[in-house]
Scaffold this active site. Structure first.
Site, PDB file in Angstrom:
ATOM      1  N   ASP A  53     -61.961   4.231   1.981  1.00 35.93           N
ATOM      2  CA  ASP A  53     -61.381   3.197   2.831  1.00 35.93           C
ATOM      3  C   ASP A  53     -60.330   2.442   2.005  1.00 35.93           C
ATOM      4  O   ASP A  53     -60.594   2.063   0.866  1.00 35.93           O
ATOM      5  CB  ASP A  53     -62.511   2.246   3.253  1.00 35.93           C
ATOM      6  CG  ASP A  53     -62.069   1.273   4.325  1.00 35.93           C
ATOM      7  OD1 ASP A  53     -60.890   0.856   4.319  1.00 35.93           O
ATOM      8  OD2 ASP A  53     -62.922   0.915   5.157  1.00 35.93           O
ATOM      9  N   PHE A  73     -48.946   6.374   4.437  1.00 36.30           N
ATOM     10  CA  PHE A  73     -48.990   6.421   5.900  1.00 36.30           C
ATOM     11  C   PHE A  73     -50.369   6.025   6.425  1.00 36.30           C
ATOM     12  O   PHE A  73     -50.621   6.119   7.622  1.00 36.30           O
ATOM     13  CB  PHE A  73     -48.628   7.836   6.386  1.00 36.30           C
ATOM     14  CG  PHE A  73     -47.140   8.045   6.582  1.00 36.30           C
ATOM     15  CD1 PHE A  73     -46.238   7.825   5.536  1.00 36.30           C
ATOM     16  CD2 PHE A  73     -46.618   8.467   7.795  1.00 36.30           C
ATOM     17  CE1 PHE A  73     -44.869   8.020   5.706  1.00 36.30           C
ATOM     18  CE2 PHE A  73     -45.252   8.662   7.975  1.00 36.30           C
ATOM     19  CZ  PHE A  73     -44.376   8.435   6.937  1.00 36.30           C
ATOM     20  N   HIS A 115     -42.746  -1.666  15.546  1.00 38.59           N
ATOM     21  CA  HIS A 115     -43.423  -2.886  15.986  1.00 38.59           C
ATOM     22  C   HIS A 115     -43.231  -4.048  15.014  1.00 38.59           C
ATOM     23  O   HIS A 115     -43.639  -5.167  15.305  1.00 38.59           O
ATOM     24  CB  HIS A 115     -44.893  -2.581  16.276  1.00 38.59           C
ATOM     25  CG  HIS A 115     -45.021  -1.564  17.367  1.00 38.59           C
ATOM     26  ND1 HIS A 115     -44.603  -1.806  18.654  1.00 38.59           N
ATOM     27  CD2 HIS A 115     -45.420  -0.266  17.350  1.00 38.59           C
ATOM     28  CE1 HIS A 115     -44.785  -0.718  19.392  1.00 38.59           C
ATOM     29  NE2 HIS A 115     -45.282   0.235  18.629  1.00 38.59           N
ATOM     30  N   TYR A 138     -50.495  -5.665  14.630  1.00 39.83           N
ATOM     31  CA  TYR A 138     -50.126  -4.435  13.953  1.00 39.83           C
ATOM     32  C   TYR A 138     -48.722  -4.568  13.358  1.00 39.83           C
ATOM     33  O   TYR A 138     -48.501  -4.317  12.161  1.00 39.83           O
ATOM     34  CB  TYR A 138     -50.199  -3.282  14.957  1.00 39.83           C
ATOM     35  CG  TYR A 138     -49.649  -1.984  14.460  1.00 39.83           C
ATOM     36  CD1 TYR A 138     -50.284  -1.282  13.446  1.00 39.83           C
ATOM     37  CD2 TYR A 138     -48.484  -1.459  15.010  1.00 39.83           C
ATOM     38  CE1 TYR A 138     -49.771  -0.077  12.991  1.00 39.83           C
ATOM     39  CE2 TYR A 138     -47.963  -0.258  14.560  1.00 39.83           C
ATOM     40  CZ  TYR A 138     -48.609   0.431  13.548  1.00 39.83           C
ATOM     41  OH  TYR A 138     -48.101   1.611  13.092  1.00 39.83           O
ATOM     42  N   SER A 168     -43.527   9.013  16.999  1.00 34.32           N
ATOM     43  CA  SER A 168     -43.557  10.346  16.412  1.00 34.32           C
ATOM     44  C   SER A 168     -44.722  11.145  16.991  1.00 34.32           C
ATOM     45  O   SER A 168     -45.882  10.931  16.628  1.00 34.32           O
ATOM     46  CB  SER A 168     -43.624  10.273  14.884  1.00 34.32           C
ATOM     47  OG  SER A 168     -43.125  11.468  14.323  1.00 34.32           O
TER      48      SER A 168
END
Lengths: 272, 272, 272, 272, 272, 272
Positions: A53, A73, A115, A138, A168
């Site tokens: 994590d 990513f 965003h 986000y 994408s």
């Protein structure tokens, strides 16, 4: 492409784009180190996997050791609760940058997002100098990591290419994606260009294929050496037949962020 | 000034600037609600005190109930460890904005900082449209809250005046403060103007007194209705006698952030 | 001020501002030729009056003969029906510029209006290079005359100072005027400066007194040599007591044009 | 002002402005080294004189030895033949900068000129980021030295404040000087501010007093800490009585450079 | 292209471009309503014709009823007398926009012109944010309708794409058209893109084919989704053989407006 | 290309680029007059040669007589001693411009250089409006001639296209040239376009082929009608195999000027 790197770390490697990056970036490095919180399928000989994590500081730091470059990513890819965003995207990205610093990594390619600038309008024709205007928690976390990258460049000399990914997906899936689509191939080429450009410093680029409607200006990242090569045009007839024309005055049509601007607060949603 | 508010919440009320704000903003509201993690001395009849950590979500939300406006000056005021910054400034400020949203508060005045833009140079003559260039984790947290304010304006209609405080002290204390000083009176007037301006939306202003050397441009916040009235000039002779002339090429002289740009990573420092 | 002109034509001379201009510009010219569609009271020895409708081409041309400069403040001063605006402001102003051209007049000072840019927001901090954004037919006619002045400068060498008058009244009368007020004295000084500046070319200036809240930037007209000297501050306490605080999200508070942006189409109103 | 320098070199010390600088800068240094091609009258105890031609490389280099800062006001002050400009202004200034480099001088204050930007128009409202537009060979040499200063900053770390002097005379002497005048006192204060500002880097400033008509914007040099304090207004009535109003369309009125734009090539003039 | 509209109104349908639009836009709508003051030849089954003068308010309003979108190419296409321009272009366009408003039409594509910006120079490289600089009464009327479109978007939510047509002819006919040519096919494609773009708001685009010499920048309309596909290059050899090289200093070569800048006032011409 | 000129003068005709220009420009003129300080080999029937030093004023003036256009590529092509730069580039170019003026030549195409702007960084993405930032004496002389061209346009109506040549060689020879390469063919096409464009005025263009990495923006010279057609991509694999990846933080990688920014002062080097 020649294998100029020994080891590239890819976070979020089990995700939609991570899977594409595994294929696309393989020629660039002797080895790809793949990180994700989920299991990573079908490891190839040139790959090694680390499951952790991003909120786990020690694991994140360890993942950066011995790495030449990082393709970051990983994290939550959509609007989610504050706690999720905070842990995966804010704390997690901080752990990766700290890992990079401690390990002497010189360049990070980061998956930022439309965003981060979702409240700008299409006709504003913004470029990379426009102010942050996130359209949710986000997007706010994406702004944070862009600023984090800026700091680590100014203070510690670690370069960042912050790639604002629009949409994408394998194919454009709705009318908005006729302009917001980034093909997988264009996405991979953008990451590869960002890894190999002679000079990145701190650069923001907008990740969009060569679609007909172009609502942002990529002039300020032309030194990355990337030109998109795909286009949504072949999908136009099908999508226009499937979906009715949009109302140009609807907030989700007006703004770059699309339907994210219609979302309320994620914690309200969760409590419903 | 007329008492246009019923209750104003001031966070960081026990701090250096909080103490000034208690005096200066009293005429604007029937009641001042003072919040801090430290005890608040000498409560006046128009004041009520709440002692809590900004990282305490429930306490922060409760503090916002029944409030007309928030003056958010709480949090860690200097470069500190990531955990301190994360909890007090990032999580803490998020709690305040969420508290504002849940309580229907319409305007927040936030103590941002020069350290959100510390890597710009004096001769860049930036204005409020310049990109974030934080000079440390502290500045990075200030960038985060600016973007948070932008989001809460665009999405939830809560106005924010983000005031980038430079050096607010009783007197300028070194040569840099000859240009970076913000007198307490100018600071209080800036907060008061931000509370009472007819329209703030999301506005960034630079908090500097009317010193001779002016390295930033405040044009884009002229609708706040604030003009600084104090100047560091009376302190020039004394300070120039006390400190040698600076080297114009030193990073700390070159950049707006001053000696913050010379700092390493706070967690490295802590571990020494 | 010295009497550098022989004859200045003032249109709209019977109006609110025309009356002030008669007094204020008297020292600049041997004679003031006053034009209005209404009767002009109390003619002084240095004044001559011409009563005609600006839509009367021949009368307008005649009024320009023998004139050194024109102060064109005539026409409909508020939102009105299209026919009124068309005749008085569009056709009427065209007649005046054609009169100027035929008579060899070299400079026109024109009363444009905030309503030519009424849909910009206060926090946009526009300057004179901002695009036209009229807030009604009245503002649209002001945009037309600005462009007309631009054409007559580029093609015929007639200079225009287009002064965007905000709220020119004896005193500020509501909360908006705390920022939009232009005192009569500042207005007259602005016209006088525009008449006597060495070089005007085509210049747009914003007519606002030195009020605390400054929502537009007058940098691009600094060669006119005008600095406002009055301020609305003495009226603040009274007005704030009289009117409740505005809602910063209301369109009329958000935009420079104020309540004009709330108006529907004037022809709809008329037909009610 | 406190004497922060040991020795300041002033070139052009026998000239009109040099004489003022001798008086004005005396408090800033223990010693003033005065250089000119002409004899320098009335040497004071704190002054030493060097008489040489700036085209004399060895003499120029010698003059820079042991100096803390250079105020370079020497050279041809007007349009002249190419040979004169080349030797005094281009070669001469190069010698001074090379002298500074060899001697380790850290800051140069250079008398650039409005004639480096003389073909911009008043209504262009340029600031220091505008392109060079020299109005003759004299202005061209000023552009050269500005670029020379830029190079010596970027490459050798020698700071330059390039002060574009407009019209520095005891009093404004014609209508143009009503806007172009720089009082001697304002000029000296500008040089002193440039010498003592904490950070100059390479900065261009426009040297104009606080006259009513302001055709250039000095925003980008606000970090020098200079505000003009004099104004041409007291001379307005006299000058307007003495000279007729200008034709706003005349090139000499239109452009910042004034009558320099009407000059032909100096070598043509010389051959007449 | 799919037939996304039921009925499109085309004004000026009998004109040079109108004829092309009839062919090119047919696939976009079930029916084309053609309007002109002149007779319209060869009506097709998908077409209906309305013959009226745009100055006829009632007829113009009627023409807009039941329409999904308006392509407004009607009016006087060249410099003409003020009365002609006023009636056909100013009053006529106002009637169309009012017709659109009353009928609930959501989008207008307007044939603006290079002559709205004709006094800018080629090397200015303007984009859509440049100020209006009309080169005659014709261009002035185009500026008016652009501002009218801006108003109807801001106030009534009717979108406008204002297309500044340069030289739309079957072939480039002189040297200027080597850069100013807009092929009929590119023109039709530009109108079609403007009709179908997801979001137009108020957008200005420059209508030029993909010629070698590009004197304006179309960056700000990239969201229309139009890329010109034709070029004047095949005509270069023929035109250069036919016409002598231009004088780069001639006003008609210098400015975007070409020979329009050489025209005097049309009413003077008429009276000769 | 058609032979639109009678005689074009090419200076530096014996140099690397001069040789290409002899071939490439031949179709544009009846005769090419070739000038160089070195002998010129293999004269063709359409060529005539003049051997002289640009510092020779009379010879330079004579070379300009009877010429329609000048392609000024002569002078020192690299960092050299001040005396060499002064004589060949500063004095020499002045002689050419004076020759042009005396002979009535209307257009000059000048080989400026990336070294006029060498201290800008790749990620600055400058365009032709950026300030001069020379990286040495060579670049400084290029800045001087650009300003000289600006003066001769503003004052004498002689047009200049100043082409900032980056790296014009037969093939890209190192990693930097992967972005800085200008193929010989693209170079010749750029000069030809500059000679034949309808309007040049004073235009600065950046001479780079259509390489993948694009660190400058050529938008402001799009009226020259030039689009590069070659690319360094075919050479990438070979060059990346031959040279190690660059350090993005090295000054020579960071800045447009490349290794020129690492050079010390040429006169110091010479004395070693």
């Amino acid at each position: 492409m020649t294998a100029r790197f020994d080891t590239i770390l890819i976070t979020g490697a089990a995700g939609r784009l991570g899977t594409e990056l595994r294929k696309g970036l393989a020629p660039l490095a002797r080895k790809l180190r793949l990180a994700d919180v989920a299991a990573i399928a079908d490891l190839k000989p040139n790959e090694e996997a680390l499951i952790f994590d991003l909120a786990d500081e020690a694991a994140a730091h360890a993942a950066c050791q011995g790495v030449d470059a990082i393709v970051h990513f990983g994290g939550v890819p959509l609007e989610r609760s504050w706690d999720s965003i905070l842990n995966a995207n804010i704390r997690g990205s901080y752990h990766i940058y700290e890992g990079a610093r401690k390990a002497g990594v010189r360049r990070v390619v980061y998956a930022s997002s439309v965003h981060a600038i979702g409240y700008h309008r299409l006709e504003d024709q913004i470029d990379a100098s426009a102010a942050h205007r996130p359209d949710g928690l986000y997007g706010l976390s994406k702004c944070f990591v862009e600023d984090l990258g800026r700091l680590y460049w100014d203070k510690f000399g670690i370069e960042t290419a912050a790639l604002r990914i629009f949409s994408s997906f394998p194919e454009p899936a709705d009318r908005r994606m006729l302009w917001s689509w980034l093909s997988f191939d264009d996405c991979v080429r953008l990451v590869a260009a960002s890894l190999t450009a002679p000079r990145v410093g701190f650069t923001v680029a907008h990740g969009l294929s060569d679609n007909a409607v172009k609502p942002v200006d990529n002039r300020l990242s032309a030194h990355l050496g990337w030109q998109p090569q795909d286009s949504s045009e072949p999908f136009r007839v099908g999508l226009e037949a499937k979906f009715p024309p949009p109302d140009a005055r609807a907030p989700a049509v007006q703004h770059l962020g699309g339907w994210f601007v219609d979302l309320g607060h994620p914690d309200d949603e969760a409590s419903k």
